[in-house]
Structures are given as C-alpha cells and as structure tokens.
Design an enzyme around this catalytic site. Structure first.
Site, PDB file in Angstrom:
ATOM      1  CD  GLU A 444      -2.641  -0.908  -0.246  1.00  0.00           C
ATOM      2  OE1 GLU A 444      -2.780   0.179  -0.798  1.00  0.00           O
ATOM      3  OE2 GLU A 444      -3.469  -1.890  -0.607  1.00  0.00           O
ATOM      4  N   GLY A 445       1.923   1.067  -0.607  1.00  0.00           N
ATOM      5  CA  GLY A 445       3.194   2.380  -0.607  1.00  0.00           C
ATOM      6  C   GLY A 445       3.855   2.249   0.624  1.00  0.00           C
TER       7      GLY A 445
END
Ligand SMILES: Cc1cc2nc3c(=O)[nH]c(=O)nc-3n(C[C@H](O)[C@H](O)[C@H](O)COP(=O)(O)OP(=O)(O)OC[C@H]3O[C@@H](n4cnc5c(N)ncnc54)[C@H](O)[C@@H]3O)c2cc1C
Length: 600
Positions: A444-445
């Site tokens: 998610e980053g």
C-alpha cells in the site's frame, strides 16, 4: 504460544471515554445506535477472532496456499472460517445498507478489523481487499456496474482485489504497461501481467472482482494516462441469485503464487490478463482518482493491521514473561518458592512489555480518533464539518499507515526478544508475527512513500489547512491543563513536543519549498514526529481521565491506575524520540546526499 483475547475494555475506553461516542451516534446515519449497542458487536467480533480465526493462524502459516492447474487453495480451515465470517455479516459491517451492508460507523469497523488482524493477518486480507474494491466501485462505477456488483461485494459473496503492481513498476505506477482496448460494446479487452496481487485467486468465493489499472490506446504517458477497470474472474451470469450467478470464465488466470516471507495464508498472485473483458470505472485516464480512494481506505486498513499485530505480539509476550523462570529480581527473589523468578520481574523485560502495551493502546486511541473523523467526513450534516474531517483524515492517513506498522515490526521483534531463543524457533509462533508484520511497512505504498505523501502533498494542500484539525485541539488542550497540578508533567511534555512539531513544520515548509530534496530528507522523521505528538495529546487526555476516575473502585480502579502508568511510560520513554526526530530534521540533507554515487 500465540494467544489473543480482544482488549474490549481498552476499546471501550477509546470509543466512549477518550473520544465522543455521543457525537458519533448523533450523526444522522447512526441515529439508531448508541454505545450499548456497539458493545455486543465488539464482543461477538472478539469471540470470532479468538475462537475461529486465531486457531487457523499458525497452521495457515505452516501450510500456506497452493496452486495446482490454475486453482489456488487457501490453507485448511480458511474456507469454513470465511463461510462463518460471511454468514455472521462481518464483511458487511460498514457496508451500504442499500446493498446489504449494516451501515455501521467506520469506527466500529476499525475496531472489528483490529481484532480480525490480530487473530489472523493472512485471513484479514481477503475481506480487506474486498472492502477497498467495494469503495472504488461504489464511488466511481456506473449505475449498471454498481447494481450488478455492489450487493455481491458488500456481502462478501464475491471477493475483490487491487491489481496495480507490475514487475517493473510498484511505486511508480506511471510506468505500467497493461493495455485496455475498447471492444465496441461498451466494454474493454485487457492484456498484461500483474504481480503481487493479494487474494488474486482463491477458493473462498465463487467469483473475484479485479480492480485493474491499465492504459487506453493513445493515453498520455505516465500516471496521467492510467485508467481503472473492473475485470471479473467470471462474467456475471443471467442468474443473479444469492450464490453469485456467474457465467463464462473471463481471461484472467493465476500463473504463479509468490513465495514470500510471511502472510503465507494470503494468496499473493501473479495474474495474467489475456484479452480479458473489463469495464471502465470512472473517467478515462483518471484511474488514479478511483485507485487513490481505494488505496486511502486500504492504507488506514494496513495501519490497523499493524495495531492488531502489536496487540497480539504484546499479549503473547506477557503470557510468556509470566511463565518463564530465569534469574532473580535485582532487589532479591520475588518468588522464593520457585527455582527462579518469572522474567516479568526484570526491568529490561518490563521495558519491552511496556513499549508494546503503550504502542497498542496509543495506536488504538489514535485509530479511533481518525475513524471518528472518517465517519464525520462521510456523514456530518454540515459541509464545513465534512470538509474539516476530510482534511484531518487525509493528513493522518500516512501517519497511521507508517507509524502503526513501524511499531508493529518493533513490537513483533520485542515479543521475540521476550521469548529469547524460543521466540526465534517456530514452536511458540512468535517468529510468525515478525514475518507477517514486515510486509505492512511495504505494501500500500512503502512507509517512505507515506512520509513523502505527508510532506509533499498533505502538508502543502490548501495552504496547510489540514494541520488545523490536529494543531487546534492540541493547543486548546494545553491551555486547559496548564494550571492543573496533577497534569504538570503531561502538560510540559506535550507543550515541548508540540513546540518542536511547529518548528519542524516551519522548517520543512520553508526549506522544502526552496529545495525538494530537503523535504524528502526530512519526511520520515517529520512523519514520526507528527505521530508522536498526536499520541502525546491522546496520552495526556487519557491520563487526565484516569486521574479523574481513579478511585472508581472495582476492576475499573485497576484499569485507570494502569492507564495512568502507561501514560507516564509514554512521556518518559517514548516521547523523548520527538526531540531526536527534530534534531535529525534540522540536520538537513547534507550528509545524506553528499556521498558520490560511485562511492557506495
Ligand atoms: C505480499 C505482498 C502483497 C502485495 N499486495 C498487492 C496488491 O494486492 N496489489 C498490488 O497492486 N500490489 C501489491 N503489492 C505490491 C506492493 O504494493 C509494492 O511492492 C510496493 O508498493 C512497493 O513497490 P515495489 O515493490 O515495486 O518497490 P519499488 O517501487 O521498486 O521501491 C523500492 C524502494 O525504493 C523506494 N522508492 C521508490 N520510489 C521512490 C521515490 N519516488 N522516492 C523515495 N523512495 C522511493 C521505496 O520506498 C522502496 O524503499 C504487494 C506486495 C507484496 C510483497
């Protein structure tokens, strides 16, 4: 041994004592709800976590997922657990009632998620990704797609995924190559390969709905040429009955399962799209808009994964520290009846247990604050109130994602340390927490990208307006407690840390404007500093409540006394890191960037 009981008393504290549950239930969408109605929901989720999901955690890790002839099987027990999960309505906790959801607040959903993630992180990913897909379809898809897919997704009859990553691009999605061409009938044909797709293929649901980023013909280069598509594993059938109603198989196949360090019960897939039929979600070339909506929800969700793991690691470590006999307490034997004292008597073991405990309670307090604001952003009657709440959630999302998951990795390691060599070998299941936790800092980053998001996007947005939602309540609270002799220590510590955050903000804003590398060099420490100050504010408020209610008698007496001690530990042993963050920020980029590339 892995052990977990839902921390319901602390959840009640965060929900109803630290934060304003009345303001939450006063939102028009939740008028039927009160704190008494929320308690049994949390109790039932805790029971599910402990009795159904926890027993599958270590076996699921040992067995993992399997791929045979394109069919992915989840570990033994996951299918039955998912059936129970779905039958209990757990997919649909915060879902839109128009599509079979229960319409409960995100705040309740967050606490339910914490318990699911604590008990079985791998399992949590299947409904977790579905929830993100549901949000993207709900906000951006056409009416026809929403009518067809939302009831199935909301109720977990079908599952969802997020297909962004390709072998050559993860952070920089502007590089992606998957192509989508119009089919002439309103749909598109997608061709390309995705990797690392969580829940990309599995046996829990009859159908899987992939949200896929791809490029249309003639799309502008880079991130501005990326569109979002809905691509089902099976095309919807004419029978839209409760079991799915699926038609022909679409051109999406799982070509491999990734072999990975942790979350082995979660199927991380390589997917091949071969002329797969899909439908555009949102406007052409605006795919990142829809994807960011999904990613923001997932980013908060990953932060909550971190919180769950902190609590699970803490509880397992406490249990072991009470049982394990080694050495004697420094002042003299505490249990002379035994051959040695339990290791919980040793200051260094206490340091580790207190750190984990304070991370869990602090992150829960902050998680509930952000979730409360998310509910206000979605449901407040007043537009200005919605905007202010949205600003706060946007500001704090990268902080929750990165700081909670950093604490999760730290806590899993501390739990292993408390177990000594028995934590490093498999038998106690503690090394699984360390392996499972590690991915939360990456997907998610990465946490580095979260920090850049905070400094590069969230801070400058609307001329710094987002900071108000954090700074104003802290400044007001400091004023309120300044004259209270019981709160002297907390007021002084909070004021000092808040002062450094204000100085750091000015520094990052001015230096970063002149030289973006300065902002990049400061970002990670700035994120941590922001998180620590938010925690300090919440711990000071928790201390104030604990001091006021101390003397309540009964089990609450023990609870409030412990809360105050935890607050003191935070101010003594965790908050001083804020000063170190500030000093690192002030040192600038010079020594970080000076080394010639050839010298590495
Ligand atoms: C188990 C697992 C599950 C996953 N699930 C999914 C999923 O469901 N769907 C999906 O699409 N993807 C998924 N991912 C992919 C995941 O989101 C990416 O791995 C992650 O975003 C990082 O991308 P990358 O691996 O390509 O690393 P890179 O982008 O190559 O980054 C490598 C390093 O460089 C740093 N870096 C890169 N660019 C910059 C920059 N501009 N500034 C500063 N630092 C930078 C990064 O922070 C990182 O430290 C999953 C990955 C794993 C391992």
């Amino acid at each position: 041994m892995q052990t977990y009981a839902a921390p319901l008393r602390d959840m009640r504290f965060a929900l109803t004592e630290l934060h304003d549950v009345a303001a939450l239930t006063a939102l028009p969408a939740f008028s039927d709800l009160d704190a008494d109605a929320i308690a049994p929901i949390l109790e039932a989720a805790g029971k599910l976590a402990t009795e159904v999901l926890l027993p599958l955690n270590a076996p699921g890790d040992a067995h993992g997922c399997t791929l045979e002839n394109g069919v992915v099987r989840t570990p033994p027990g996951f299918r039955a657990a998912y059936a129970a999960f779905r039958a209990g309505g757990w997919n649909a906790v915060t879902g839109d009632p128009a599509y079979g959801g229960q319409g409960l607040p995100q705040t309740v959903g967050m606490l339910v998620s914490e318990m699911i993630c604590a008990a079985n992180l791998s399992f949590s990913l299947y409904p977790g990704l579905t929830a993100g897909a549901t949000i993207a379809v709900g906000r951006f898809a056409s009416d026809a797609l929403r009518a067809l897919y939302l009831p199935k997704l909301t109720q977990g009859i079908w599952a969802g995924t997020m297909c962004l990553t390709e072998a050559h691009c993860g952070t920089d999605l502007g590089l992606l190559r998957t192509r989508a061409v119009p089919a002439g009938d309103g749909s598109y044909r997608l061709t390309g390969s995705k990797i690392f797709v969580s829940a990309g293929e599995h046996d829990l649901t009859e159908n899987i709905v992939h949200m896929v980023l791809a490029r249309l013909p003639g799309a502008p280069p880079g991130i501005k040429g990326v569109s979002l598509f809905l691509v089902p594993k099976y095309l919807p059938g004419t029978d839209s009955g409760p079991d799915g109603g699926v038609g022909a198989r679409n051109g999406v196949t799982c070509t491999a399962l990734e072999h990975k360090m942790g979350i082995k019960g979660s199927a991380t897939c390589q997917l091949s799209f071969d002329d797969a039929q899909g439908w555009l979600v949102g406007a052409p070339h605006k795919g990142m808009h829809g994807m960011f909506t999904m990613m923001n929800s997932e980013r908060l969700g990953v932060g909550i994964q971190g919180l769950g793991l902190i609590e699970a690691a803490y509880q397992s470590a406490v249990r072991y520290a009470r049982d394990r006999l080694q050495g004697r307490a420094l002042p003299g034997p505490r249990r002379p009846d035994l051959p040695a004292d339990p290791i919980i008597v040793h200051p260094d073991v206490r340091r580790m247990l207190m750190t984990m405990r304070v991370h869990a309670e602090g992150c829960r307090a902050l998680g509930v604050w952000v979730a409360n604001r998310l509910d206000a952003a979605e449901h407040a009657a007043d537009a200005r109130a919605r905007r202010d709440a949205e600003d706060f959630v946007a500001l704090m999302t990268p902080v929750v994602k990165a700081m909670f998951t950093d604490f999760a990795v730290e806590s899993a390691n501390l739990a292993m340390q408390v177990h000594g060599g028995h934590g490093y070998i498999r038998d106690h299941g503690i090394e699984q927490y360390a392996r499972d936790a590690r991915i939360t800092q990456i997907y998610e980053g990465t946490n580095g990208i979260q920090a850049l998001d905070l400094v590069g996007r969230k801070l400058p947005a609307h001329a710094g307006r987002s900071l108000r939602g954090l700074f104003h309540p802290i400044a007001d609270f400091i004023e309120n407690i300044r004259a209270d002799p019981d709160m002297e220590k907390f007021a002084a510590g909070l004021e000092r840390a808040f002062g450094t955050l204000q100085l750091a903000t000015r520094h990052v804003a001015t230096r970063g404007l002149a030289d973006p590398e300065e902002a990049g060099a400061a970002a990670g420490d700035y994120l941590r500093l922001t998180g620590l100050v938010a925690l300090a504010y919440l711990w000071a408020r928790a201390a104030q409540i604990a001091i006021a209610r101390h003397g309540a008698g009964g089990p609450d007496q023990t609870f409030y006394a412990a809360k105050r001690i935890s607050a003191e530990f935070f101010f003594d042993r965790i908050l001083p890191d804020a000063t170190a963050c500030y000093l690192k920020i002030r040192s600038g980029k010079a020594s970080m960037m000076a080394m010639p590339e050839t010298a590495f």
